[in-house]
Write a protein that holds these residues in place. Structure first.
Motif, PDB file in Angstrom:
ATOM      1  N   VAL A   1       0.900  -1.113   0.354  1.00 32.47           N
ATOM      2  CA  VAL A   1      -0.296   0.110   0.135  1.00 32.47           C
ATOM      3  C   VAL A   1       0.465   1.438   0.166  1.00 32.47           C
ATOM      4  CG1 VAL A   1      -1.788   1.154   1.338  1.00 32.47           C
ATOM      5  CG2 VAL A   1      -1.712  -1.347   1.252  1.00 32.47           C
ATOM      6  N   THR A   2       2.257   1.062   0.643  1.00 26.26           N
ATOM      7  CA  THR A   2       2.672   2.121   0.882  1.00 26.26           C
ATOM      8  C   THR A   2       3.631   2.430  -0.662  1.00 26.26           C
ATOM      9  OG1 THR A   2       3.055   1.213   3.517  1.00 26.26           O
ATOM     10  CG2 THR A   2       5.336   3.274   2.162  1.00 26.26           C
ATOM     11  N   ALA A   3       3.544   1.812  -1.269  1.00 27.49           N
ATOM     12  CA  ALA A   3       4.128   1.643  -2.040  1.00 27.49           C
ATOM     13  C   ALA A   3       3.529   1.980  -3.332  1.00 27.49           C
ATOM     14  CB  ALA A   3       5.085   0.675  -2.615  1.00 27.49           C
ATOM     15  N   TRP A   4       2.007   2.162  -3.049  1.00 25.39           N
ATOM     16  CA  TRP A   4       1.034   1.953  -4.154  1.00 25.39           C
ATOM     17  C   TRP A   4       1.072   3.555  -3.519  1.00 25.39           C
ATOM     18  CZ3 TRP A   4      -4.450   1.755  -2.804  1.00 25.39           C
ATOM     19  CH2 TRP A   4      -5.033   3.120  -3.838  1.00 25.39           C
ATOM     20  N   TYR A   5       0.907   4.372  -2.913  1.00 23.37           N
ATOM     21  CA  TYR A   5      -0.190   5.928  -2.772  1.00 23.37           C
ATOM     22  C   TYR A   5       0.462   5.759  -1.106  1.00 23.37           C
ATOM     23  CZ  TYR A   5      -2.446   9.822  -2.331  1.00 23.37           C
ATOM     24  OH  TYR A   5      -3.310  10.792  -2.079  1.00 23.37           O
ATOM     25  N   SER A   6       1.592   6.231  -0.576  1.00 28.93           N
ATOM     26  CA  SER A   6       1.822   6.192   1.000  1.00 28.93           C
ATOM     27  C   SER A   6       1.449   6.757   1.646  1.00 28.93           C
ATOM     28  CB  SER A   6       4.054   6.985   0.564  1.00 28.93           C
ATOM     29  OG  SER A   6       4.396   7.591  -0.121  1.00 28.93           O
ATOM     30  N   GLN A   7       0.380   7.589   0.961  1.00 26.02           N
ATOM     31  CA  GLN A   7      -1.088   9.135   2.077  1.00 26.02           C
ATOM     32  C   GLN A   7      -1.149   8.076   2.335  1.00 26.02           C
ATOM     33  OE1 GLN A   7      -0.966  12.206   1.848  1.00 26.02           O
ATOM     34  NE2 GLN A   7       0.411  12.513  -0.204  1.00 26.02           N
ATOM     35  N   LEU A   8      -1.647   6.277   2.714  1.00 21.26           N
ATOM     36  CA  LEU A   8      -2.655   5.472   2.492  1.00 21.26           C
ATOM     37  C   LEU A   8      -1.942   4.377   3.461  1.00 21.26           C
ATOM     38  CD1 LEU A   8      -4.703   4.790  -0.535  1.00 21.26           C
ATOM     39  CD2 LEU A   8      -5.221   5.851   1.355  1.00 21.26           C
TER      40      LEU A   8
END
Lengths: 397, 294
Positions: free
Chosen positions: B258-265
Motif C-alpha cells: 500500500v505504501t509503495a502504491w500510495y504512501s499517504q494511505l
C-alpha cells in the motif's frame, strides 16, 4: 495482602504522577539564578516569561539546547541589573514536542504563573497550537524556531525571529538547481507534521519553477521507522537529489535505509537536521549532506563569536547549536522590546516588538508586516561527522 | 511496477512483517493461555531494548549475552508485573484486567521517561555486524534475515513448548479451566508465571533486535509497533501461535505494498483489511469458530 497491594498501588500512582510532573519540576529557571528569582517573585518584582520547549521526546535535544541558551541570557541580563530595574525569570515548561501538551503547559503559564510573554514553542506543530491561545489571552508570543507560515497568522501578538518554511524550501531548491546543478529530485516527507509538509511544498514549487523535475514524492507517518517501501520505489528513478525535511532522529534512519536500498542521490534537508545526534544515529549515510540553517557555529560575525565564547564558558566548552542561538535571540529580542516599552503591559510590548530593529546572534532582525523576521539562511555541509559552514543565502529583496 | 521492484517490495514487506510477528508472538501466547490482552507487552519490549542498551554500552557484552540478559530481565519483569498487577485481579472481570494492563503500560512508559529521560538514545548497533545480502537483482540485509529467522524459530519453539512439554500441558489445562486444573494438582500460579516469563522474554528479544535494526530507542518506542503487532495477532487469530506469525507477515506485506502504491494511505489500509477480515472471519485468518473461551 490487601494492605501490601494498597501500598504498591499508591507507590505506583506516586511514581506515575511524578513522571507526569518531571518536565515542569525539573525545569524551573537556571540553577544559580533560581533562588534569587524565587525570592523576588514573592514580592512581585520579577518579569516572568514563559518558555515552552520540548525537554523530552523525539525533539528533546533541541529543547535542551534552547533551555541552555535562554538560561545564559537570563544570567547575563540579571547580572547586568535586569530589565527596567526588574529581574527576569524564565519559567521553562516541557511540551514534549506534542501540540496538545504545548496548549496545556501554555495555559498553565498564562493563567497560573501570569507570565507577561512567552518564548517558544520550539517546534512548528506546537507553535501552531499555542499561538491562537496566546492571541486570545493577548500574551505576546515570540517563537525563535517555529518556521511554519501559519504560526504568525494567528494574530498580532504572535512574532517569530526566524525565517519561514517557504524560505527554507526556496533556498534549498535554489541551491539544488544552481549550485548542485540538479535536474531531478525526490521528496520524502512526514505527512502528519506541519514543518515537514511546509518545507516539502515550498521545495517542490520552487524546484519545478527553476526547471527541475520532481520524480518521486512519497510520505510517511510520525513514528514510522521502516521506510523501505518508499525508498524501493524512489531508487530506480535515480534522482540527483533527495529532499528530506524532517528532524534529525527520523532523517538519520531514512538516510541509512536509503543508502542500503540503493538511493545514490545527494541528501538535502532543513534546519531540523542540526543536531550532534545526527551522526551517532546515521553514521556514514549522513555525510556529504547539505541542509539550510539559521546560523553556523564557524561563522565569524562578532555577535556569533561573542555568543559562542559566553556559551562555552557557561557550559564546559559545549559548542552551541542553532537551537541555542535562536532561542537566545528570541529571548533577547523580547527582553529588549520590554525594555524599550518601559513596562510589562502586553500592548506596549507588542508595539515595541513591531518596531524592533537590531542585530542578534543569528543575524539582523526586523519584522515585516506579517511579524516574521526577514533574514539570511546559511547552507551547512556535513563532512566526516561535522557540520561545516558552506555558504550564506540572502532573502530576495 | 517492474518485477524486480515487486520482488524487492515483497522482501521489504516480509522484513517489516517479521518485526510485527516477533512482537505478536508474545501477545498471542499470553492471550491464548490466560485470555488477557496484555497491553503492557509492547512496553516490556521497550524495557528489553533498554536492558540491552545498558548491558551493551556499560558492560560491553557482545550480542548473544546481551540478548540473553535482556530476555532474562524482561522475563523477571513480566513475572513481577503479573504478580503485582494482574494476580490480585484474577477473579475479577476481564475488563478490569484490561484496564490494569493499560495502567501498567502507561506506568512503564512514563516511569522510563522519568528515570532515563525521553531523549532518543543511539543504540549500540555495532554489536551485530550488518551487511547487505544480494539475492540476484534484489537485496536484503543480515539483520532482517536474522529477525525473520528468529520469529520463525520462536514460533516453532513455542508450539513445541505448548504441545510437547509438561509445562505446556499445564498451560493448556489452565487455559481450558483454571479451577479444574487446580483440582487436578496443577499449580496454576506457577503456570501463569511461566506463561508471562516466556511471553515477556520474547518481547525482550524483539526489543533488542528491533532496536539494533532502527538504531535508536526511547521510552515510547513500543506504542506504534505494539498496535501493529496486536493487529497482526488479531488478524491471524488471537491465541494461536502460528496465527501471530502469519498475521504479522501478511500485515507487513500489505502495508508495504500500500505504501509503495500510495504512501499517504499506508496507515489506514492495514486496518481496513483487518476490519474486512474480521467481518468475514471473526476469529481471524487461522481461527476456528469457537464459543467464548475462558
Amino acid at each position: 495482602m490487601k494492605k501490601l497491594m494498597a501500598c504498591v498501588l499508591s507507590l505506583a500512582l506516586t511514581v506515575s504522577f511524578s513522571a507526569c510532573q518531571a518536565g515542569p519540576s525539573g525545569s524551573s529557571a537556571g540553577g544559580d539564578t533560581g533562588a534569587s528569582a524565587q525570592n523576588s517573585a514573592a514580592s512581585g518584582e520579577t518579569i516572568k516569561i514563559g518558555v515552552v520547549t520540548p525537554l523530552t521526546g523525539q525533539t528533546s535535544s533541541f529543547g535542551q539546547s534552547a533551555k541552555k541558551g535562554l538560561e545564559l541570557l537570563e544570567e547575563q541580563v540579571n547580572s547586568a541589573g535586569g530589565i527596567n530595574g526588574q529581574k527576569v525569570d524564565f519559567l521553562v515548561q516541557d511540551d514534549e514536542g506534542k501540540a496538545a501538551t504545548a496548549v496545556t503547559v501554555g495555559q498553565k503559564l498564562i493563567n497560573s504563573d501570569k507570565v507577561v510573554a512567552i518564548v517558544g514553542p520550539l517546534t512548528s506543530t506546537c507553535a501552531n497550537s499555542l499561538a491562537p491561545i496566546c492571541q486570545q489571552y493577548q500574551v505576546p508570543m515570540v517563537t525563535g524556531t517555529g518556521t511554519n507560515t501559519k504560526i504568525t497568522e494567528a494574530g498580532d501578538f504572535i512574532f517569530r525571529t526566524c525565517f519561514i518554511d517557504p524560505f527554507q524550501g526556496q533556498v534549498m531548491a535554489k541551491f539544488a538547481s544552481e549550485d548542485l546543478k540538479a535536474k531531478t529530485a525526490a521528496i520524502l516527507f512526514n505527512n502528519g507534521d506541519d514543518y515537514s509538509k511546509g518545507l516539502a511544498e515550498a521545495f517542490k514549487s520552487n524546484f519545478t519553477s527553476k526547471g527541475g523535475r520532481i520524480v518521486a514524492e512519497e510520505t510517511y507517518n510520525t513514528g514510522d521507522k521502516d521506510f523501505n517501501a518508499q525508498l524501493t520505489k524512489i531508487a530506480p528513478k535515480k534522482p540527483d537529489v533527495m529532499f528530506l525535511p524532517d528532524y534529525y532522529s527520523t532523517v538519520a534512519v531514512i538516510a541509512k535505509e536509503a543508502r542500503s536500498a540503493g538511493v545514490k542521490a545527494t541528501f538535502l534537508g532543513g534546519d531540523g537536521w542540526d543536531s550532534s545526534e545526527l551522526f551517532s544515529i546515521g553514521g556514514d549515510a549522513v555525510n556529504g549532506v547539505y541542509f539550510s540553517n539559521h546560523y553556523a557555529a564557524d561563522d565569524t560575525a562578532k555577535e556569533v563569536v561573542q555568543f559562542i565564547k559566553d556559551y562555552k564558558a557557561k557550559y564546559s566548552n559545549t559548542v552551541p547549536d542553532a537551537m541555542a542561538a535562536l532561542n537566545y535571540d528570541a529571548g533577547k529580542v523580547l527582553l529588549e522590546s520590554i525594555k524599550k516599552a518601559g513596562s510589562t503591559d502586553a500592548n506596549a510590548i507588542k508595539e515595541a516588538l513591531k518596531s524592533y530593529d537590531g542585530t542578534v546572534v543569528s543575524g539582523h532582525i526586523k519584522f515585516n508586516e506579517k511579524r516574521d523576521a526577514v533574514k539570511a539562511a546559511v547552507i551547512i555541509k556535513t563532512v566526516d561527522g561535522k557540520e561545516k559552514f558552506f555558504k550564506k543565502i540572502q532573502p530576495d529583496a | 511496477m517492474s518485477l524486480v521492484e515487486f520482488l524487492q517490495q515483497l522482501i521489504n514487506g516480509l522484513s517489516l512483517g517479521s518485526v510485527y510477528a516477533l512482537i505478536a508472538l508474545g501477545y498471542t501466547m499470553v492471550y491464548g493461555i490466560i485470555g488477557l490482552i496484555n497491553f503492557a507487552h509492547c512496553d516490556v519490549y521497550m524495557v528489553g531494548a533498554y536492558i540491552g542498551y545498558f548491558v551493551a554500552t556499560d558492560l560491553h557484552l557482545p550480542f548473544v549475552p546481551t540478548l540473553l540478559v535482556a530476555m532474562l530481565g524482561t522475563a523477571i519483569a513480566g513475572v513481577l508485573i503479573e504478580r503485582i498487577a494482574y494476580k490480585p485481579l484474577r477473579r475479577s472481570t476481564n475488563i478490569s484486567l484490561l484496564i490494569t494492563a493499560i495502567g501498567v503500560s502507561l506506568l512503564l512508559e512514563n516511569g522510563f521517561n522519568w528515570l532515563f529521560g525521553g531523549n532518543p538514545r543511539t543504540y549500540p548497533h555495532d554489536i551485530l555486524q550488518q551487511s547487505n545480502v544480494e539475492l540476484g537483482p534484489v537485496h536484503s540485509d543480515t539483520l532482517h534475515l536474522i529477525i525473520l529467522g528468529t520469529s520463525l524459530l520462536l514460533m516453532i519453539l513455542l508450539q513445541v513448548v505448548i504441545y510437547r512439554t509438561k509445562i505446556g500441558k499445564a498451560m493448556r489445562a489452565t487455559s481450558t479451566d483454571k479451577d479444574a486444573a487446580e483440582l487436578m494438582g496443577i499449580n496454576v500460579d506457577t503456570t501463569i508465571s511461566a506463561t508471562f516469563a516466556i511471553g515477556s522474554a520474547l518481547a525482550g528479544a524483539a526489543g533488542v533486535l528491533v532496536a539494533i535494526l532502527y538504531s535508536s530507542i526511547d521510552p515510547y518506542m513500543g506504542i506504534q509497533p505494539g498496535i501493529k503487532a496486536f493487529t497482526a495477532a488479531v488478524f491471524g487469530g488471537i491465541g494461536l501461535i502460528p496465527g501471530a506469525f502469519v498475521g504479522g507477515i501478511i500485515l507487513g506485506v500489505i502495508e508495504t505494498f500500500v505504501t509503495a502504491w500510495y504512501s499517504q494511505l499506508s496507515g489506514a489500509i492495514g486496518f481496513i483489511v483487518l476490519i474486512i477480515i474480521l467481518i468475514i472471519k471473526p476469529s481471524g485468518l487461522l481461527g476456528k469458530k469457537v464459543s467464548e473461551k475462558v
